[in-house]
Scaffold this motif. Structure first.
Motif, mmCIF file in Angstrom:
data_model
loop_
_atom_site.group_PDB
_atom_site.id
_atom_site.type_symbol
_atom_site.label_atom_id
_atom_site.label_comp_id
_atom_site.label_asym_id
_atom_site.label_seq_id
_atom_site.Cartn_x
_atom_site.Cartn_y
_atom_site.Cartn_z
ATOM 1 N N ALA A 1 -4.169 13.277 -4.013
ATOM 2 C CA ALA A 1 -5.219 14.149 -3.474
ATOM 3 C C ALA A 1 -6.580 13.456 -3.543
ATOM 4 O O ALA A 1 -7.403 13.589 -2.622
ATOM 5 C CB ALA A 1 -5.246 15.469 -4.231
ATOM 6 N N ALA A 2 -6.838 12.719 -4.614
ATOM 7 C CA ALA A 2 -8.121 12.028 -4.777
ATOM 8 C C ALA A 2 -8.320 10.940 -3.716
ATOM 9 O O ALA A 2 -9.461 10.584 -3.398
ATOM 10 C CB ALA A 2 -8.212 11.426 -6.174
ATOM 11 N N CYS A 3 -7.240 10.421 -3.161
ATOM 12 C CA CYS A 3 -7.350 9.397 -2.109
ATOM 13 C C CYS A 3 -7.921 9.953 -0.808
ATOM 14 O O CYS A 3 -8.447 9.205 0.009
ATOM 15 C CB CYS A 3 -5.976 8.789 -1.817
ATOM 16 N N GLU A 4 -7.779 11.269 -0.611
ATOM 17 C CA GLU A 4 -8.226 11.927 0.626
ATOM 18 C C GLU A 4 -7.699 11.212 1.865
ATOM 19 O O GLU A 4 -8.405 10.979 2.840
ATOM 20 C CB GLU A 4 -9.749 12.048 0.662
ATOM 21 N N LEU A 5 -6.429 10.862 1.809
ATOM 22 C CA LEU A 5 -5.752 10.150 2.881
ATOM 23 C C LEU A 5 -5.442 11.121 4.011
ATOM 24 O O LEU A 5 -4.914 12.204 3.776
ATOM 25 C CB LEU A 5 -4.456 9.550 2.323
ATOM 26 N N THR A 6 -5.780 10.727 5.236
ATOM 27 C CA THR A 6 -5.501 11.581 6.389
ATOM 28 C C THR A 6 -4.462 10.920 7.293
ATOM 29 O O THR A 6 -4.093 9.760 7.087
ATOM 30 C CB THR A 6 -6.776 11.847 7.217
ATOM 31 N N PHE A 7 -4.039 11.641 8.311
ATOM 32 C CA PHE A 7 -3.075 11.119 9.272
ATOM 33 C C PHE A 7 -3.734 10.247 10.341
ATOM 34 O O PHE A 7 -3.087 9.835 11.293
ATOM 35 C CB PHE A 7 -2.291 12.268 9.925
ATOM 36 N N ALA A 8 -5.026 9.948 10.184
ATOM 37 C CA ALA A 8 -5.715 9.031 11.086
ATOM 38 C C ALA A 8 -5.645 7.627 10.492
ATOM 39 O O ALA A 8 -5.987 7.420 9.332
ATOM 40 C CB ALA A 8 -7.164 9.462 11.270
ATOM 41 N N THR A 9 -5.167 6.687 11.274
ATOM 42 C CA THR A 9 -5.096 5.293 10.821
ATOM 43 C C THR A 9 -5.914 4.439 11.782
ATOM 44 O O THR A 9 -6.130 4.832 12.932
ATOM 45 C CB THR A 9 -3.644 4.771 10.792
ATOM 46 N N ASP B 1 -8.177 15.076 10.664
ATOM 47 C CA ASP B 1 -8.698 15.333 9.327
ATOM 48 C C ASP B 1 -7.666 15.974 8.386
ATOM 49 O O ASP B 1 -7.988 16.354 7.274
ATOM 50 C CB ASP B 1 -9.952 16.191 9.396
ATOM 51 N N GLU B 2 -6.413 16.052 8.837
ATOM 52 C CA GLU B 2 -5.357 16.642 8.001
ATOM 53 C C GLU B 2 -5.017 15.700 6.854
ATOM 54 O O GLU B 2 -4.707 14.525 7.058
ATOM 55 C CB GLU B 2 -4.120 16.914 8.853
ATOM 56 N N LEU B 3 -5.071 16.213 5.634
ATOM 57 C CA LEU B 3 -4.797 15.396 4.454
ATOM 58 C C LEU B 3 -3.291 15.225 4.232
ATOM 59 O O LEU B 3 -2.505 16.137 4.465
ATOM 60 C CB LEU B 3 -5.416 16.024 3.209
ATOM 61 N N VAL B 4 -2.943 14.049 3.765
ATOM 62 C CA VAL B 4 -1.559 13.754 3.391
ATOM 63 C C VAL B 4 -1.329 14.341 2.000
ATOM 64 O O VAL B 4 -2.103 14.115 1.079
ATOM 65 C CB VAL B 4 -1.295 12.234 3.384
ATOM 66 N N THR B 5 -0.268 15.113 1.864
ATOM 67 C CA THR B 5 0.086 15.731 0.580
ATOM 68 C C THR B 5 1.402 15.147 0.088
ATOM 69 O O THR B 5 2.060 14.378 0.805
ATOM 70 C CB THR B 5 0.252 17.253 0.737
ATOM 71 N N ARG B 6 1.798 15.514 -1.097
ATOM 72 C CA ARG B 6 3.085 15.060 -1.635
ATOM 73 C C ARG B 6 4.209 15.447 -0.668
ATOM 74 O O ARG B 6 5.125 14.668 -0.428
ATOM 75 C CB ARG B 6 3.323 15.692 -3.017
ATOM 76 N N THR C 1 4.009 15.910 2.612
ATOM 77 C CA THR C 1 3.952 15.215 3.900
ATOM 78 C C THR C 1 3.941 13.688 3.745
ATOM 79 O O THR C 1 3.975 12.970 4.743
ATOM 80 C CB THR C 1 2.710 15.649 4.714
ATOM 81 N N LEU C 2 3.915 13.194 2.512
ATOM 82 C CA LEU C 2 3.870 11.748 2.284
ATOM 83 C C LEU C 2 5.062 11.006 2.895
ATOM 84 O O LEU C 2 4.860 9.975 3.556
ATOM 85 C CB LEU C 2 3.740 11.434 0.792
ATOM 86 N N PRO C 3 6.302 11.481 2.744
ATOM 87 C CA PRO C 3 7.421 10.754 3.384
ATOM 88 C C PRO C 3 7.258 10.650 4.903
ATOM 89 O O PRO C 3 7.534 9.594 5.486
ATOM 90 C CB PRO C 3 8.652 11.582 3.009
ATOM 91 N N GLU C 4 6.792 11.733 5.533
ATOM 92 C CA GLU C 4 6.578 11.692 6.985
ATOM 93 C C GLU C 4 5.458 10.707 7.324
ATOM 94 O O GLU C 4 5.573 9.919 8.262
ATOM 95 C CB GLU C 4 6.228 13.081 7.518
ATOM 96 N N TYR C 5 4.367 10.735 6.551
ATOM 97 C CA TYR C 5 3.254 9.813 6.767
ATOM 98 C C TYR C 5 3.749 8.368 6.675
ATOM 99 O O TYR C 5 3.433 7.537 7.526
ATOM 100 C CB TYR C 5 2.149 10.058 5.732
ATOM 101 N N MET C 6 4.533 8.063 5.651
ATOM 102 C CA MET C 6 5.035 6.708 5.457
ATOM 103 C C MET C 6 5.928 6.285 6.628
ATOM 104 O O MET C 6 5.822 5.154 7.121
ATOM 105 C CB MET C 6 5.774 6.604 4.129
ATOM 106 N N LYS D 1 0.834 -1.214 0.000
ATOM 107 C CA LYS D 1 0.000 0.000 0.000
ATOM 108 C C LYS D 1 0.865 1.259 0.000
ATOM 109 O O LYS D 1 0.599 2.199 -0.745
ATOM 110 C CB LYS D 1 -0.932 0.011 1.214
ATOM 111 N N LEU D 2 1.885 1.267 0.847
ATOM 112 C CA LEU D 2 2.758 2.441 0.918
ATOM 113 C C LEU D 2 3.542 2.620 -0.383
ATOM 114 O O LEU D 2 3.715 3.755 -0.856
ATOM 115 C CB LEU D 2 3.707 2.342 2.108
ATOM 116 N N ALA D 3 4.001 1.523 -0.961
ATOM 117 C CA ALA D 3 4.730 1.605 -2.240
ATOM 118 C C ALA D 3 3.816 2.148 -3.333
ATOM 119 O O ALA D 3 4.244 2.959 -4.166
ATOM 120 C CB ALA D 3 5.278 0.236 -2.619
#
Length: 165
Positions: A24-32, A63-68, A70-75, A11-13
């Motif tokens: 952006a279309a994924c609307e991925l947030t920092f909530a897991t 509700d903070e969205l993951v962006t390009r 912030t993606l490395p930090e999210y991963m 998933k992360l890859a």
């Protein structure tokens, strides 16, 4: 992560390969999903009885969205959660058990590799020693079948021998 949680790794890859619009279309947030929420369906507990459904990663907002950007930090946060936080209770139990057996201070005298060898054994098995210490119940000494077994064991590499043991 790749070996311990292959689905999460995939998933992360896949996220890393998305372009900005797709991410952006994924609307991925920092909530897991919380550990409890992830385990509930596996043990037959309804999600409605789970106290905390989500964990929010790294001090971000739910509700903070993951962006390009912030993606490395999210991963990195997802990896840390899976590999450290979600197994902290189990690791504490292992540590308590190890201290019970070794006593305080003894485990700190070994490197990780030495401790692994003490707990799991050496990766190679001494076939001659194993053969001397073994008997072949129901077979005569010098039986062709027993000899074939030991020939097979001698031809195996270390990992194959451990599986035979």
């Amino acid at each position: 992560l790749k070996e311990a949680f292959p689905d999460e790794y995939s998933k992360l890859a896949a996220l890393a390969r998305l372009d900005d619009d797709e991410l952006a279309a994924c609307e991925l947030t920092f909530a897991t999903p919380s550990r409890e929420a992830a385990l509930a369906p596996l043990v037959g507990i309804p999600l409605s009885s789970v106290e905390r459904l989500h964990d929010v990663l790294g001090g971000h907002h739910e509700d903070e969205l993951v962006t390009r950007e912030t993606l490395p930090e999210y991963m990195a946060l997802v990896c840390h959660k899976k590999m450290v936080e979600d197994v902290a209770d189990q690791m504490a139990q292992i540590q308590r058990g190890l201290l019970e057996v070794t006593g305080p201070g003894l485990s700190s005298k070994f490197t990780a590799e030495e401790l692994e060898a003490l707990l799991a054994g050496e990766p190679d098995v001494d076939v001659a020693d194993w053969r001397r210490a073994s008997g072949a119940k129901g077979f005569a000494r010098g039986s062709k079948l027993v000899d074939w077994f030991w020939e097979y064991v001698e031809e195996c590499d270390g990992s194959e021998r451990l599986r035979v043991v």
